[in-house]
Design an enzyme around this catalytic site. Sequence first.
Site, PDB file in Angstrom:
ATOM      1  N   GLY A  13       0.908  -1.354  -0.111  1.00  0.00           N
ATOM      2  CA  GLY A  13      -0.046   0.147  -0.145  1.00  0.00           C
ATOM      3  C   GLY A  13       0.826   1.261  -0.088  1.00  0.00           C
ATOM      4  O   GLY A  13       2.031   1.143  -0.127  1.00  0.00           O
ATOM      5  N   PRO A  14       0.376   2.461   0.225  1.00  0.00           N
ATOM      6  CA  PRO A  14       1.067   3.639   0.009  1.00  0.00           C
ATOM      7  C   PRO A  14       1.682   3.750   1.547  1.00  0.00           C
ATOM      8  O   PRO A  14       1.534   2.985   2.272  1.00  0.00           O
ATOM      9  CB  PRO A  14      -0.005   4.852  -0.341  1.00  0.00           C
ATOM     10  CG  PRO A  14      -1.327   4.143   0.509  1.00  0.00           C
ATOM     11  CD  PRO A  14      -1.224   2.743   0.306  1.00  0.00           C
ATOM     12  N   MET A  15       2.680   4.997   1.495  1.00  0.00           N
ATOM     13  CA  MET A  15       2.998   5.297   2.851  1.00  0.00           C
ATOM     14  C   MET A  15       1.679   5.757   3.802  1.00  0.00           C
ATOM     15  O   MET A  15       0.788   6.242   3.218  1.00  0.00           O
ATOM     16  CB  MET A  15       4.040   6.451   2.639  1.00  0.00           C
ATOM     17  CG  MET A  15       5.318   6.087   1.993  1.00  0.00           C
ATOM     18  SD  MET A  15       6.427   7.146   1.767  1.00  0.00           S
ATOM     19  CE  MET A  15       6.929   7.213   3.497  1.00  0.00           C
ATOM     20  N   SER A  17      -0.277   3.751   5.558  1.00  0.00           N
ATOM     21  CA  SER A  17      -1.357   3.281   5.555  1.00  0.00           C
ATOM     22  C   SER A  17      -1.273   2.000   6.642  1.00  0.00           C
ATOM     23  O   SER A  17      -2.069   0.906   6.616  1.00  0.00           O
ATOM     24  CB  SER A  17      -1.641   2.583   4.007  1.00  0.00           C
ATOM     25  OG  SER A  17      -0.577   1.751   3.699  1.00  0.00           O
ATOM     26  N   GLY A  18      -0.294   1.762   7.441  1.00  0.00           N
ATOM     27  CA  GLY A  18      -0.119   0.813   8.401  1.00  0.00           C
ATOM     28  C   GLY A  18       0.329  -0.460   8.016  1.00  0.00           C
ATOM     29  O   GLY A  18      -0.122  -1.463   8.576  1.00  0.00           O
ATOM     30  N   THR A  20       3.477  -1.794   8.252  1.00  0.00           N
ATOM     31  CA  THR A  20       4.551  -2.549   9.199  1.00  0.00           C
ATOM     32  C   THR A  20       3.766  -2.650  10.380  1.00  0.00           C
ATOM     33  O   THR A  20       3.954  -3.709  11.022  1.00  0.00           O
ATOM     34  CB  THR A  20       5.397  -1.385   9.418  1.00  0.00           C
ATOM     35  OG1 THR A  20       6.156  -1.150   7.997  1.00  0.00           O
ATOM     36  CG2 THR A  20       6.662  -2.236   9.879  1.00  0.00           C
ATOM     37  N   ASP A  97      10.900  -6.413   5.393  1.00  0.00           N
ATOM     38  CA  ASP A  97      10.214  -5.051   5.309  1.00  0.00           C
ATOM     39  C   ASP A  97      10.824  -4.218   4.247  1.00  0.00           C
ATOM     40  O   ASP A  97      11.827  -4.224   3.679  1.00  0.00           O
ATOM     41  CB  ASP A  97      10.386  -4.314   6.649  1.00  0.00           C
ATOM     42  CG  ASP A  97       9.451  -3.305   6.968  1.00  0.00           C
ATOM     43  OD1 ASP A  97       8.549  -3.221   6.714  1.00  0.00           O
ATOM     44  OD2 ASP A  97      10.044  -2.004   7.660  1.00  0.00           O
ATOM     45  N   GLU A  98      10.093  -3.226   3.727  1.00  0.00           N
ATOM     46  CA  GLU A  98      10.412  -2.289   2.592  1.00  0.00           C
ATOM     47  C   GLU A  98      11.051  -2.850   1.415  1.00  0.00           C
ATOM     48  O   GLU A  98      12.075  -2.684   0.870  1.00  0.00           O
ATOM     49  CB  GLU A  98      11.431  -1.245   3.231  1.00  0.00           C
ATOM     50  CG  GLU A  98      10.990  -0.377   4.260  1.00  0.00           C
ATOM     51  CD  GLU A  98      10.039   0.528   4.315  1.00  0.00           C
ATOM     52  OE1 GLU A  98       9.613   1.041   3.125  1.00  0.00           O
ATOM     53  OE2 GLU A  98       9.848   1.518   5.168  1.00  0.00           O
ATOM     54  N   CYS A 196      -7.010  13.565  -5.457  1.00  0.00           N
ATOM     55  CA  CYS A 196      -6.020  14.663  -5.063  1.00  0.00           C
ATOM     56  C   CYS A 196      -4.358  14.467  -5.358  1.00  0.00           C
ATOM     57  O   CYS A 196      -3.309  15.314  -5.131  1.00  0.00           O
ATOM     58  CB  CYS A 196      -6.074  14.657  -3.409  1.00  0.00           C
ATOM     59  SG  CYS A 196      -7.497  15.199  -2.906  1.00  0.00           S
TER      60      CYS A 196
HETATM   61 ZN   LIG Z   1      -7.948  13.248  -1.533  1.00  0.00          ZN
END
Ligand SMILES: [Zn+2]
Length: 204
Positions: A13-15, A17-18, A20, A97-98, A196
Amino acid sequence: MHTPEATLTAIVGPMFSGKTEELMRLIKRAQIVKKRVLVIKSPVDQRDEGHVVTRSLDPSQPGTFIVAGKHPAHTVHDALEFRQLVEAHDPDILAIDETQFFGDWLVEEVSALLEERKGSDFQVIIVGLDMDFMRRPFATVAAFLALANEVVKTSAYCFVCLKPANFTQKNGASKERIEADPGKSSKIYEARCRSCHKIPSDQE
Ligand SMILES: [Zn+2]
Protein backbone atom coordinates in the site's frame (compact mmCIF):
# COMPACT_ATOMS: atom_id res chain seq x y z
CA MET A 1 -6.43 -33.64 7.36
CA HIS A 2 -4.25 -30.55 7.51
CA THR A 3 -1.47 -30.74 4.99
CA PRO A 4 1.15 -28.04 5.61
CA GLU A 5 1.84 -25.69 2.75
CA ALA A 6 4.47 -22.96 2.53
CA THR A 7 2.81 -19.63 1.80
CA LEU A 8 3.66 -16.12 0.66
CA THR A 9 1.69 -13.13 1.93
CA ALA A 10 2.15 -9.64 0.45
CA ILE A 11 1.16 -6.57 2.45
CA VAL A 12 1.31 -3.53 0.17
CA GLY A 13 0.00 0.00 0.00
CA PRO A 14 1.03 3.65 0.07
CA MET A 15 2.93 5.33 2.86
CA PHE A 16 0.99 5.97 6.09
CA SER A 17 -1.32 3.00 5.47
CA GLY A 18 -0.17 0.87 8.41
CA LYS A 19 1.70 -1.83 6.47
CA THR A 20 4.35 -2.34 9.12
CA GLU A 21 1.72 -2.23 11.89
CA GLU A 22 -0.02 -5.11 10.12
CA LEU A 23 3.28 -6.98 9.97
CA MET A 24 3.85 -6.36 13.70
CA ARG A 25 0.39 -7.75 14.45
CA LEU A 26 1.18 -10.96 12.57
CA ILE A 27 4.57 -11.25 14.29
CA LYS A 28 3.08 -10.79 17.75
CA ARG A 29 0.41 -13.38 17.03
CA ALA A 30 3.04 -15.88 15.86
CA GLN A 31 5.26 -15.29 18.87
CA ILE A 32 2.45 -16.25 21.22
CA VAL A 33 2.73 -19.80 19.87
CA LYS A 34 6.54 -19.59 19.88
CA LYS A 35 7.08 -19.52 16.14
CA ARG A 36 10.56 -18.43 15.09
CA VAL A 37 10.40 -15.12 13.25
CA LEU A 38 13.21 -13.62 11.18
CA VAL A 39 12.78 -10.05 9.94
CA ILE A 40 15.05 -8.63 7.26
CA LYS A 41 15.44 -5.14 5.86
CA SER A 42 17.51 -3.46 3.15
CA PRO A 43 20.65 -1.38 3.79
CA VAL A 44 18.91 1.39 1.79
CA ASP A 45 16.60 1.83 4.77
CA GLN A 46 19.01 3.50 7.18
CA ARG A 47 16.47 4.58 9.74
CA ASP A 48 16.41 2.74 13.01
CA GLU A 49 19.43 0.50 12.61
CA GLY A 50 18.77 -3.10 13.58
CA HIS A 51 14.99 -2.71 13.77
CA VAL A 52 11.82 -2.28 11.80
CA VAL A 53 9.66 0.36 13.41
CA THR A 54 6.15 1.72 13.28
CA ARG A 55 5.48 5.39 13.87
CA SER A 56 2.59 7.39 15.16
CA LEU A 57 1.96 11.10 15.55
CA ASP A 58 3.74 12.78 18.41
CA PRO A 59 0.98 14.29 20.56
CA SER A 60 3.38 16.87 21.99
CA GLN A 61 4.59 18.10 18.56
CA PRO A 62 1.85 18.17 15.92
CA GLY A 63 3.02 17.06 12.45
CA THR A 64 5.95 15.03 13.72
CA PHE A 65 6.19 11.31 14.29
CA ILE A 66 7.53 9.16 17.10
CA VAL A 67 8.43 5.49 17.22
CA ALA A 68 5.38 3.50 18.33
CA GLY A 69 6.69 -0.05 18.02
CA LYS A 70 9.82 -1.88 16.97
CA HIS A 71 11.10 -5.36 16.23
CA PRO A 72 14.69 -6.52 15.69
CA ALA A 73 15.61 -6.82 12.01
CA HIS A 74 18.70 -7.95 10.12
CA THR A 75 20.08 -5.87 7.29
CA VAL A 76 20.67 -7.98 4.18
CA HIS A 77 22.85 -6.83 1.27
CA ASP A 78 22.78 -9.74 -1.17
CA ALA A 79 21.61 -13.26 -1.96
CA LEU A 80 24.51 -14.96 -0.18
CA GLU A 81 23.93 -13.03 3.01
CA PHE A 82 20.22 -13.77 2.74
CA ARG A 83 20.78 -17.52 2.43
CA GLN A 84 23.25 -17.61 5.32
CA LEU A 85 20.88 -15.70 7.56
CA VAL A 86 17.93 -17.95 6.78
CA GLU A 87 20.07 -21.02 7.36
CA ALA A 88 21.35 -19.72 10.69
CA HIS A 89 17.90 -18.72 12.00
CA ASP A 90 15.77 -21.41 10.37
CA PRO A 91 12.62 -19.29 10.79
CA ASP A 92 9.00 -20.45 10.71
CA ILE A 93 8.14 -16.98 9.46
CA LEU A 94 10.39 -14.86 7.28
CA ALA A 95 9.30 -11.22 7.10
CA ILE A 96 10.77 -8.69 4.67
CA ASP A 97 10.20 -5.00 5.31
CA GLU A 98 10.43 -2.20 2.70
CA THR A 99 10.64 -4.81 -0.04
CA GLN A 100 10.74 -2.13 -2.76
CA PHE A 101 14.36 -1.45 -1.76
CA PHE A 102 15.49 -4.95 -2.80
CA GLY A 103 16.56 -6.17 -6.25
CA ASP A 104 15.20 -9.04 -8.34
CA TRP A 105 17.49 -11.52 -6.61
CA LEU A 106 15.18 -11.51 -3.60
CA VAL A 107 12.26 -12.81 -5.68
CA GLU A 108 14.40 -15.73 -6.87
CA GLU A 109 15.67 -16.50 -3.38
CA VAL A 110 12.23 -16.40 -1.79
CA SER A 111 10.71 -18.52 -4.55
CA ALA A 112 13.46 -21.11 -4.10
CA LEU A 113 12.90 -21.15 -0.33
CA LEU A 114 9.15 -21.66 -0.72
CA GLU A 115 9.82 -24.49 -3.14
CA GLU A 116 12.34 -26.15 -0.78
CA ARG A 117 9.92 -25.90 2.13
CA LYS A 118 6.65 -26.48 0.31
CA GLY A 119 5.56 -29.36 2.55
CA SER A 120 5.91 -27.26 5.71
CA ASP A 121 4.16 -24.41 7.52
CA PHE A 122 6.89 -22.00 6.42
CA GLN A 123 5.50 -18.53 5.82
CA VAL A 124 6.98 -15.54 4.03
CA ILE A 125 5.48 -12.09 4.54
CA ILE A 126 6.66 -9.26 2.33
CA VAL A 127 5.79 -5.66 3.14
CA GLY A 128 6.34 -2.76 0.80
CA LEU A 129 5.21 0.14 -1.30
CA ASP A 130 3.41 -1.15 -4.38
CA MET A 131 3.97 2.08 -6.35
CA ASP A 132 6.34 5.02 -6.35
CA PHE A 133 5.15 8.66 -6.29
CA MET A 134 4.71 8.51 -10.10
CA ARG A 135 2.29 5.56 -9.65
CA ARG A 136 4.84 3.23 -11.25
CA PRO A 137 4.94 -0.27 -9.73
CA PHE A 138 8.11 -1.33 -7.96
CA ALA A 139 9.24 -4.39 -9.93
CA THR A 140 10.27 -6.52 -6.93
CA VAL A 141 7.01 -5.88 -5.09
CA ALA A 142 4.97 -6.42 -8.27
CA ALA A 143 6.60 -9.83 -8.74
CA PHE A 144 5.78 -10.82 -5.15
CA LEU A 145 2.19 -9.67 -5.65
CA ALA A 146 1.89 -12.06 -8.58
CA LEU A 147 3.43 -14.96 -6.66
CA ALA A 148 1.56 -14.40 -3.38
CA ASN A 149 -1.03 -16.76 -1.92
CA GLU A 150 -2.60 -13.82 -0.15
CA VAL A 151 -2.46 -10.09 -0.81
CA VAL A 152 -3.37 -7.46 1.75
CA LYS A 153 -3.73 -4.00 0.28
CA THR A 154 -3.69 -1.34 2.93
CA SER A 155 -5.02 2.14 2.32
CA ALA A 156 -4.37 5.39 4.13
CA TYR A 157 -6.52 8.48 4.52
CA CYS A 158 -5.88 11.18 1.94
CA PHE A 159 -3.96 14.00 3.62
CA VAL A 160 -5.99 16.54 1.63
CA CYS A 161 -9.61 15.32 1.60
CA LEU A 162 -9.61 12.32 3.99
CA LYS A 163 -10.92 9.86 1.36
CA PRO A 164 -9.26 6.43 1.21
CA ALA A 165 -5.81 6.90 -0.34
CA ASN A 166 -3.85 4.41 -2.42
CA PHE A 167 -1.10 6.70 -3.71
CA THR A 168 1.99 8.29 -2.25
CA GLN A 169 2.54 11.99 -2.96
CA LYS A 170 6.06 13.37 -2.90
CA ASN A 171 6.36 17.04 -2.16
CA GLY A 172 9.47 18.85 -3.35
CA ALA A 173 12.87 17.27 -2.72
CA SER A 174 14.48 15.32 -5.55
CA LYS A 175 13.03 13.18 -8.32
CA GLU A 176 14.71 10.13 -6.79
CA ARG A 177 12.37 7.19 -6.88
CA ILE A 178 13.19 6.28 -3.34
CA GLU A 179 14.24 8.75 -0.73
CA ALA A 180 14.97 6.96 2.50
CA ASP A 181 16.43 9.88 4.37
CA PRO A 182 16.22 9.46 8.09
CA GLY A 183 13.29 11.10 9.79
CA LYS A 184 12.27 13.38 6.96
CA SER A 185 9.73 11.13 5.31
CA SER A 186 6.88 12.51 7.34
CA LYS A 187 7.42 15.89 5.68
CA ILE A 188 8.33 14.88 2.12
CA TYR A 189 5.59 12.31 1.65
CA GLU A 190 1.81 12.30 1.95
CA ALA A 191 -0.88 9.73 1.26
CA ARG A 192 -3.30 10.94 -1.42
CA CYS A 193 -6.47 9.69 -3.09
CA ARG A 194 -6.78 9.55 -6.89
CA SER A 195 -8.41 12.99 -7.08
CA CYS A 196 -5.79 14.70 -4.94
CA HIS A 197 -2.68 12.82 -6.07
CA LYS A 198 -0.45 14.87 -8.40
CA ILE A 199 2.24 13.31 -10.53
CA PRO A 200 5.14 15.81 -10.70
CA SER A 201 5.04 16.29 -14.50
CA ASP A 202 1.43 17.49 -14.09
CA GLN A 203 2.61 20.35 -11.94
CA GLU A 204 5.41 21.65 -14.17
ZN1 LIG B 1 -8.06 13.30 -1.60
